[in-house]
Design a protein around this motif. Structure first.
Motif, mmCIF file in Angstrom:
data_model
loop_
_atom_site.group_PDB
_atom_site.id
_atom_site.type_symbol
_atom_site.label_atom_id
_atom_site.label_comp_id
_atom_site.label_asym_id
_atom_site.label_seq_id
_atom_site.Cartn_x
_atom_site.Cartn_y
_atom_site.Cartn_z
ATOM 1 N N VAL A 3 0.836 -1.200 0.000
ATOM 2 C CA VAL A 3 0.000 0.000 0.000
ATOM 3 C C VAL A 3 0.873 1.254 0.000
ATOM 4 O O VAL A 3 1.971 1.285 0.559
ATOM 5 C CB VAL A 3 -0.945 0.035 1.220
ATOM 6 N N TRP A 4 0.339 2.290 -0.644
ATOM 7 C CA TRP A 4 0.990 3.600 -0.668
ATOM 8 C C TRP A 4 0.312 4.484 0.373
ATOM 9 O O TRP A 4 -0.862 4.832 0.226
ATOM 10 C CB TRP A 4 0.889 4.214 -2.058
ATOM 11 N N LEU A 5 1.024 4.796 1.433
ATOM 12 C CA LEU A 5 0.510 5.618 2.525
ATOM 13 C C LEU A 5 1.427 6.809 2.728
ATOM 14 O O LEU A 5 2.656 6.660 2.752
ATOM 15 C CB LEU A 5 0.425 4.808 3.823
ATOM 16 N N THR A 6 0.859 7.979 2.876
ATOM 17 C CA THR A 6 1.640 9.174 3.190
ATOM 18 C C THR A 6 0.965 9.910 4.338
ATOM 19 O O THR A 6 -0.214 9.702 4.622
ATOM 20 C CB THR A 6 1.738 10.126 1.980
ATOM 21 N N THR A 7 1.731 10.774 4.989
ATOM 22 C CA THR A 7 1.129 11.668 5.977
ATOM 23 C C THR A 7 0.703 12.946 5.283
ATOM 24 O O THR A 7 0.875 13.088 4.065
ATOM 25 C CB THR A 7 2.133 11.984 7.097
ATOM 26 N N GLY A 8 0.151 13.875 6.048
ATOM 27 C CA GLY A 8 -0.227 15.159 5.475
ATOM 28 C C GLY A 8 1.007 15.970 5.133
ATOM 29 O O GLY A 8 2.130 15.474 5.100
ATOM 30 N N ARG A 9 0.802 17.278 4.893
ATOM 31 C CA ARG A 9 1.935 18.108 4.491
ATOM 32 C C ARG A 9 3.013 18.156 5.557
ATOM 33 O O ARG A 9 4.174 18.371 5.274
ATOM 34 C CB ARG A 9 1.450 19.527 4.180
ATOM 35 N N THR A 10 2.623 17.974 6.802
ATOM 36 C CA THR A 10 3.591 17.907 7.895
ATOM 37 C C THR A 10 3.256 16.687 8.737
ATOM 38 O O THR A 10 2.220 16.056 8.545
ATOM 39 C CB THR A 10 3.526 19.170 8.777
ATOM 40 N N GLY A 11 4.112 16.345 9.670
ATOM 41 C CA GLY A 11 3.784 15.269 10.588
ATOM 42 C C GLY A 11 4.316 13.922 10.180
ATOM 43 O O GLY A 11 3.588 12.932 10.199
#
Length: 470
Positions: free
Chosen positions: A98-106
């Motif tokens: 799976v491709w998971l990212t956080t928001g612009r920060t964090g």
């Protein structure tokens, strides 16, 4: 009839009466958005699909969730088509990619616990087949979050079979175990060629015996970037589609010259511009940095010092020391304020600016953001009835947009103040009604808390703009 013919006919009749052998599960099922509704055997429906056909879209689809400290969020279930005949679940290693990212920060450094559960959907509800979890790092998309996917190895399942009328499903969960006690926005990216989130069973040739199963790293050969070497992490440091373990030339920009420190027999010469393709390797100032990636191509500066981070080395710019006050060189970073309805820019004269759009443009932008949130909301976040074309949420947003257009025309044409006030009241009434209806459904658990917060923030900002700007 001769005895032999009678015997053969009887045997054929017996074989034809036997039930068909169960098929083997598809080796790869892709997480996709279905164009039509898929029904659960136990009732309910979704458009989140498990599809044997790979995605063809260039742009990914996204589902974002808020994950509180020491809390978790779920994505799915992604549902496969109901089986027309029994389907065997391979008793082999498998993995969910799976491709998971956080928001612009964090960013989450080694504190994101990603769990995947594969289930059998029956008329009585879901029955777990296998699951797995991994503790990993998740990054914002712009800071490396899209460099490689998260791979969750699954425990080899016990003998299991999907019966006729049943289906596969997959649920993803992420737990926030970061020590800073900060909440995170986590985004699942899927249904795109570049971000192909999927479940992969090891059996890469269903129905045909092939016990060697490739390199046995849990990735089927058609998707394995190193099919002859076990590499379950699929690490590809230079991003050329060949896994590091079998890449003869570690070359990020794919120009035939090795990244510094990675010269090999296949790539004997190190690249003087490892992240920018430059087959000519030109270096006009002789500082061992190619002209295309040298921040001072005409002045020798191997240290590449850039005190104000304006993209020009200190050796060839007058603006050396960064300053917080224009008109010094202040464009040193990302000016994005995370508000989709402001105009973000940076100039040498003004520095970072986040300009508020004109009032009616702001209101329409907020309405568009709300509509887009309904479009991409999962069934976990938003009851399917509220995402329909004629749902009350959509109707009030559409009325608000029409009211904003009419009010703007009245202001531009300078009609009487009484008429302008009447059209503005229609706009305020539509936005207020949206917020009221949204809150009523949220109290009935038809809208998740995270989506309710987004709806409230955007809707209240639009209403405040409408009531205080004129």
């Amino acid at each position: 009839m001769p005895r032999t013919s009678l015997l053969l006919a009887s045997l054929a009749l017996l074989i034809s009466s036997l039930p068909p052998s169960p098929a083997t599960a598809q080796p790869v099922l892709h997480l996709r958005r279905s164009a039509s509704v898929i029904n659960f055997p136990s009732g309910g429906s979704t458009t989140l699909a498990l599809d044997p056909s790979p995605p063809t879209r260039a742009d990914d689809r996204t589902i974002g969730n808020q994950v509180p400290p020491a809390g978790s969020a779920a994505w799915g279930p992604f549902l496969g088509a109901q089986a027309e005949a029994p389907v065997v679940v391979p008793e082999e290693d498998a993995s969910v990619i799976v491709w998971l990212t956080t928001g612009r920060t964090g960013a989450m450094f080694d504190c994101a616990v990603v769990t995947a559960e594969v289930r059998r959907e029956t008329t009585q509800g879901p029955v777990p087949i296998t699951a797995g979890s991994v503790t990993t790092t998740l990054l914002p998309a712009r800071q490396g979050g899209l460099d490689e996917p998260t791979i969750v190895p699954l425990v080899p399942p016990q003998p299991a079979m999907i019966q006729s009328g049943e289906a596969f499903s997959v649920v993803l969960r992420v737990r926030n175990e970061c020590s800073d006690q900060e909440g995170r926005t986590i985004v699942l990216r899927y249904d795109a060629v570049g971000q192909d989130s999927r479940i992969s069973f090891l059996d890469n040739c269903p129905g045909v015996p092939n016990p060697d199963q490739g390199d046995r790293d849990g990735i089927v050969d058609g998707l394995d970037n190193c099919p002859d070497e076990p590499n379950p992490d699929q690490a590809d440091g230079d991003g050329d589609g060949r896994g590091d373990l079998c890449d003869p030339c570690f070359d990020t920009d794919d120009d035939g010259f090795a990244d510094p420190g990675f010269a090999s027999e296949g790539c004997p010469v190190e690249d003087n511009c490892p992240t920018v393709r430059n087959a000519d390797q030109l270096d006009g100032d002789g500082d061992a940095l190619g002209d295309l990636c040298d921040n001072c191509p005409a002045v020798k500066n191997p240290d590449q010092v850039d005190g104000n981070e304006d993209g020009l080395g200190d050796a060839c710019t007058e603006c050396v020391v960064p300053s917080a006050n224009p008109p010094a060189c202040v464009c040193t970073g990302d000016c994005d304020d995370a508000d989709r309805c402001t105009a973000d820019s940076c100039t040498e004269e003004a520095g970072c600016t986040n300009e508020v759009l004109p009032p009616f443009d702001t209101i329409r932008c907020r309405i568009d953001v709300l509509t887009a949130a309904i479009d991409v909301a999962s069934v976990v976040d938003l009851a399917p009835r509220l995402s329909r074309e004629r749902s009350p949420l959509r109707r009030h947003l559409a009325r608000g947009r029409r009211a904003a257009d009419k009010a703007e025309v009245a202001v531009v044409l300078r009609v009487s103040e009484r008429k302008i006030r009447r059209k503005l009241r229609n706009l305020e009434r539509a936005l207020t009604r949206f917020l009221t209806v949204m809150e009523r459904h949220a109290r009935k658990d038809r809208i998740s808390s995270s989506l309710r917060a987004e709806f409230a923030a955007e809707g209240e900002d639009a209403l405040t703009t409408a009531t205080q700007s004129f």
